[in-house]
Scaffold this motif. Structure first.
Motif, PDB file in Angstrom:
ATOM      1  N   PRO B 762      60.341  39.070  60.813  1.00 53.27           N
ATOM      2  CA  PRO B 762      61.355  40.106  61.089  1.00 53.27           C
ATOM      3  C   PRO B 762      60.791  41.257  61.906  1.00 53.27           C
ATOM      4  N   ALA B 763      59.520  41.566  61.640  1.00 54.35           N
ATOM      5  CA  ALA B 763      58.924  42.692  62.366  1.00 54.35           C
ATOM      6  C   ALA B 763      58.827  42.364  63.849  1.00 54.35           C
ATOM      7  N   LEU B 764      58.427  41.135  64.149  1.00 58.53           N
ATOM      8  CA  LEU B 764      58.296  40.750  65.559  1.00 58.53           C
ATOM      9  C   LEU B 764      59.672  40.661  66.207  1.00 58.53           C
ATOM     10  N   LYS B 765      60.627  40.170  65.407  1.00 63.44           N
ATOM     11  CA  LYS B 765      61.987  40.113  65.933  1.00 63.44           C
ATOM     12  C   LYS B 765      62.447  41.528  66.242  1.00 63.44           C
ATOM     13  N   ALA B 766      62.111  42.429  65.323  1.00 67.32           N
ATOM     14  CA  ALA B 766      62.523  43.815  65.515  1.00 67.32           C
ATOM     15  C   ALA B 766      61.938  44.373  66.795  1.00 67.32           C
ATOM     16  N   ALA B 767      60.763  43.898  67.151  1.00 76.33           N
ATOM     17  CA  ALA B 767      60.130  44.404  68.361  1.00 76.33           C
ATOM     18  C   ALA B 767      60.661  43.702  69.606  1.00 76.33           C
TER      19      ALA B 767
END
Lengths: 174, 871
Positions: B762-767
């Protein structure tokens, strides 16, 4: 020679009829410091306060490259500290190998007083004063309280225990 | 045998041996005054010690010999006869000593014969019938290099005992060193040194200190006058002063071996007493340090060795059973390290028994069970430094009285050093002491707090940080206790002005108005918030008055260049002053003091309560800030809860879906920020920050929960931050228009742990990246070989056992289709070996697993670089 009530300087007293005192003025009262204890009299330039120190510690000052721990005689006597004035008179005192200063309101002349004239502390003297007073001389124009340096600076004084019991929260009050 | 007697025998044998040698030489050079003085002193020492121990025969003999030798000193001619007489007296003394060693008593019999002859010689009665002396030249009046009875100055240590481990260096420093007398040169072969009284050196040091101060004052004055004619001479004065200072300091230096002299002996005695076999290994014996410092570290060594021999090292039998060599070892090493000396005392014994220390600490009421539960092992281990602390139930006379380790700490801290312990159960423990080289002149950082300047010894200062809300260094607070977010650690921060009592109660302070001086004491770090930071200056430490010592926070004072007196802060004292605050007891705070490094195979979690009082946790690295909102600042708008935050409205979601927020007072909120989006998760109470090695079990049912883990022996849910943030900003994870081309933003994430996939994806998606997450490395390799061009970057775990990212990299490199695909390694612990391997394999970068921002940055760089290469 008759024996008299002995004090800490018994030998000196026995040998001489008179003793010399440097007189200092605090809150209008004349005090006498035994002249052999006094090394310097100078005007304090800048005093560095010591946080968390006992209230009678006025701070540290630089006397020709030496650090002098200065106590306020007013605070020792539980008198109100007058407004902070630069250039206070300080009497330099050596005690137990350390340099101390006693901040006073003013310094007067040196008086030579007869040992036999020294009277005991009056019993109604404030105990905080009595603790550091060795006796009283009756002068023509008032009374002179003789200061017991040992009691002011020595380990037997109330300073050391009070300092250690000093609560950490309480700050330095300028 | 009595310790004192044994000590006496060892020393006397050596002394007698010396006298023997010297006398023989003296006979050849009767005019050598130095040698005579030396002989005299040796005999005199024997005499004194015998009297003290109650050995009448020895005393009488050495007294008689001394009388005769003192006649020589007075100028009586030295005859062969007299020397022979003294030599035979020495033989007699040796004989008595031998018996004394065997039977512990002086042998029967008398020495009247020898004594009579000696006395006769001394009185000059024999001279009548003695032949004219071969060399009648009377001795010149003797210079007296030193008072015979006075203790020799410490600068040149007296002869060490003949210990096999003795470094050869110490031998040279034997008192055979001659005084300036010319004749001495032949006698001992060392002519290049002289004996100087210690007070001479001390006086010199004081003068140099004053000189340094005056120099500083002059420099300060000249600073205001650009074109001063004094500038050049002042420059020269400055460098000469520095040189002089350095050289004078050198004269005070002594090798640390002087503090070790008694140790081999001590170990031998302890072995005998305890029935153990211990080898003492000393390294770095010639490391030099100031004699004042040296004096203070002597005792700690004794205590540490006793402690190691008695508690740590097992008996040979126990050691054999544990599969260790029967002979234990204590290793002491010393080394210079950037202005300080690091001394390690390591044993290969059983290591520290933390459970036992904890039990004893409880028993002694030093800590409550609740506090203990939250403490790290390292913090618990520090209890051994408490006064009177011992884990031994019986008191041996070797140790166990509970004095010792606190003396070690007290002495080391007295000189501004620190001591730490680390251990491996069953393998041994190591005490590490860091001490300053010298006490007289130190580099110090001048800072200001509450309108007053103070000096902080530079040794303790690690770095300076200016915390700003907008910068990466932010100040967080948990119920009033400040924490500095410094890279991947949270550092407890205290305001110097509040410790010193400058802050008025109720005074509102901008927490970010100032600087944080990061201090390190041993392994413990903390931040000290100050108002201003000036410069670093060499200061001459002057002792603080006795009446100010109880304050315990100032180690001394000094005079600055402008003539002002300032106080020197003692970081150890400051730590002790960090009083209890509403948020944390002192123990808890100290417990927090070690910097919580993410890379230590442990993760930091923020533990909080929410809902029905359940414990929940979130990876600390994910949290941006901890905030406490006034409930009045939180409002419901259109079914969503928002709070006013820094002039903005941010959405707030409860940590447990549907749970009510606080109705009055303060609402604690975990704030998360990403780019320009900010959201908060409301919790009931922030409990603690723990650092632990967590095993996260996936539970998977409840939305918003990644799994559960046991934290401090309580089941704790680990929440899925992404889930909540999606609630707050439904578009949180929708790609903002960041990466440009479709191909270049697909990331393959390979990690066996569902927790990390769950957290990072999710963090990478968020980025803004398109993420494909896989658990299997082999599967990842297959996927990449099939469609390498559709991925921009591979992010892989490189530390799991079995197959991991390294295997993947190797697999990718042998295939031309995938060889140039950048791979970013992830590890929760950045070990040098792994980094080395990563570098060798051409891994693009290695980042810490919880360092989300670091990972995103690395991905960005990898993509950029790839695009640049492609262009």
């Amino acid at each position: 020679m008759t024996l008299m009530p002995r004090s800490g300087f018994a030998d000196a007293e026995a040998a001489a009829e008179t003793r010399d005192y440097v007189t200092v003025l605090v809150d209008g009262q004349l005090f006498g410091l035994p002249i052999e204890c006094v090394h310097d009299v100078f005007i304090a330039s800048e005093i560095t306060p010591v946080p968390l120190a006992p209230p009678e510690v006025a701070g540290l000052l630089n006397l020709r490259g030496r650090v002098v721990t200065t106590l306020s005689l007013r605070r020792i006597l539980r008198l109100e500290e007058g407004e902070a004035r630069p250039g206070r008179m300080v009497v330099g005192v050596e005690y137990a190998g350390e340099s101390f200063g006693l901040a006073v309101d003013g310094v007067g002349e040196v008086l030579s007083l007869s040992v036999s004239d020294l009277q005991l502390n009056p019993i109604n003297l404030d105990p905080r004063w009595a603790r550091i007073a060795k006796g009283v001389h009756w002068l023509e124009n008032g009374l002179l309280v003789v200061i017991d340096i040992e009691a002011v600076l020595g380990s037997g004084s109330a300073e050391a225990p009070r300092a250690s019991a000093f609560p950490p929260q309480k700050g330095f009050q300028p | 045998m009595d310790d004192v007697l044994r000590e006496f025998l060892t020393e006397t044998f050596e002394t007698v041996e010396n006298v023997d040698r010297q006398l023989v030489q003296f006979e050849r050079e009767p005019n050598n005054a130095t040698m005579l003085a030396h002989i005299f002193r040796l005999v005199h020492t024997i005499k004194g010690t015998c009297g003290f121990l109650g050995l009448p025969r020895l005393e009488a003999l050495s007294h008689a010999a001394e009388s005769l030798i003192s006649r020589f000193r007075e100028g009586a001619p030295v005859t062969t006869e007299a020397v022979t007489l003294i030599l035979s007296t020495i033989d007699r003394i040796k004989m008595i000593l031998k018996v004394l060693e065997e039977t512990q008593a002086e042998p029967e019999g008398g020495d009247a014969d020898l004594i009579a002859e000696l006395t006769a010689q001394a009185d000059g009665r024999v001279q009548e019938h003695a032949p004219e002396p071969a060399r009648p030249t009377p001795l010149p009046p003797l210079p007296r290099p030193e008072a015979p009875a006075a203790a020799p100055p410490r600068v040149q240590q007296p002869a060490p005992q003949a210990e096999p481990d003795e470094p050869p260096r110490a031998r040279q420093a034997s008192p055979a060193r001659p005084a300036p007398a010319r004749n001495g040169a032949q006698g001992t072969g060392i002519a290049q040194s002289i004996r100087v009284g210690l007070d001479t050196l001390e006086g010199l040091m004081t003068m140099v200190s004053e000189l340094v101060l005056t120099r500083n004052q002059l420099v300060e004055l000249a600073r205001h006058d650009e074109n001063s004619a004094f500038k050049a001479p002042l420059q020269r004065l400055s460098s000469v002063t520095a040189e002089l200072q350095e050289r004078v300091m050198k004269t005070r230096m002594q090798p640390i071996s002087t503090a070790w002299q008694k140790l081999p002996r001590l170990v031998r005695d302890l072995c005998a007493e305890l029935g153990k076999d211990i080898e003492l290994i000393l390294t770095g014996a010639d490391t030099e340090l100031d004699r004042q410092v040296l004096e203070l570290v002597k005792d700690p060594f004794t205590h540490l060795i006793r402690n190691a021999a008695d508690h740590a090292i097992e008996t040979p039998e126990e050691r054999r059973r544990a599969g260790k060599p029967p002979r234990g070892s204590i290793r002491i090493s010393a080394a210079h390290e950037s202005g300080t000396i690091t001394i390690e005392v390591a044993d290969d014994g059983r290591g520290l028994d933390v459970a036992r220390v904890a039990a004893k600490a409880l028993e002694r009421g030093l800590v409550t069970p609740a506090e203990l539960e939250r403490m790290s092992d390292e913090r618990i281990a520090r209890f051994i430094f408490e006064p009177g602390f011992t884990t031994i139930d019986h008191v041996s006379h070797v140790s166990g009285r509970g004095v010792g380790m606190d003396v070690v700490r007290a002495n080391i801290e007295l000189i501004g050093g620190s001591v730490d312990i680390r251990w491996t159960p069953g393998q041994g423990s190591t005490f590490t002491m860091k001490i300053p080289l010298t006490l007289a002149i130190v580099a110090a950082l001048i800072i200001e707090s509450g309108g007053h300047r103070f000096a902080i010894p530079q040794v303790a200062v690690v770095e300076l940080v200016q915390p700003r809300g907008s910068s990466e260094h932010r100040l967080e607070s948990i119920n009033g206790a400040s924490l500095l977010r410094l890279r991947d650690t949270l550092l407890p921060v205290v305001r110097l002005s509040s410790i010193l009592g400058f802050d008025k109660p109720g005074q509102r302070l901008d927490p970010e108005d100032g600087f944080v001086v990061v201090l390190k004491l041993g392994k413990r770090s903390f931040g000290l918030m100050v108002d201003k930071v000036f410069h670093t200056e060499e200061i001459v430490v002057k002792p603080i008055s006795n009446i100010l010592k109880p304050i315990n926070i100032f180690s001394g004072n000094t005079i600055l260049g402008d003539g002002r007196v300032i106080l020197i802060l003692d970081p150890n004292g400051v730590v002790q002053r960090i009083g209890p605050s509403p948020a944390a007891s002192r123990q808890e705070r100290e417990d927090m003091a070690p910097r919580r490094r993410v890379q230590e195979d442990k993760s930091s979690f923020l533990v909080f309560r929410a809902g029905e009082g359940e414990l929940k946790a979130v990876p600390l690295a994910a949290v941006t800030r901890l905030e406490e909102f006034e409930v009045s600042k939180i409002e419901a708008i259109g079914g969503r809860i928002v709070a006013q935050y820094r002039g903005d409205l941010i959405p707030i979601v409860p940590a447990v879906p549907g749970a009510p927020l606080h109705e009055s007072g303060i609402q604690p909120v975990l704030v998360f920020s990403e780019g320009d989006r900010t959201a908060g998760i409301a919790v009931d109470e922030i409990v603690d920050i723990v650092e632990d090695h967590l095993e996260i079990k996936s539970t998977g049912q409840a939305p918003g929960v990644i799994g559960s883990a046991v934290i401090r022996s309580r089941a704790t849910e680990i929440i899925d931050v992404a889930h909540f943030l999606r609630q707050a900003h439904p578009d949180w994870f929708e790609t903002p228009a960041q990466p440009s081309r479709a191909r270049s933003n697909r990331v393959l994430l390979v990690d066996g742990a569902p927790f990390f996939r769950g957290m990072l994806a999710p963090a990478l998606k968020a980025a803004g990246y398109d993420v494909v997450a896989l658990a299997e490395f082999d599967a990842a390799l297959t996927v990449l070989q099939r469609s390498a061009e559709s991925f921009a970057v591979v992010v892989a775990d490189i530390e799991s056992r079995g197959r991991n990212g390294f295997d993947l990299v190797e697999g990718l490199q042998v295939d031309s289709r995938t060889a140039d695909l950048p791979v970013i390694g992830m590890a929760s612990r950045l070990q040098p070996a792994a980094l080395e391997r990563a570098r060798a394999l051409g891994v693009f970068d290695v980042v810490a697993k919880f360092d989300r921002n670091g990972l995103i940055e690395a991905i960005g760089e990898a993509i950029q670089q790839r695009e640049a290469e492609a262009a």
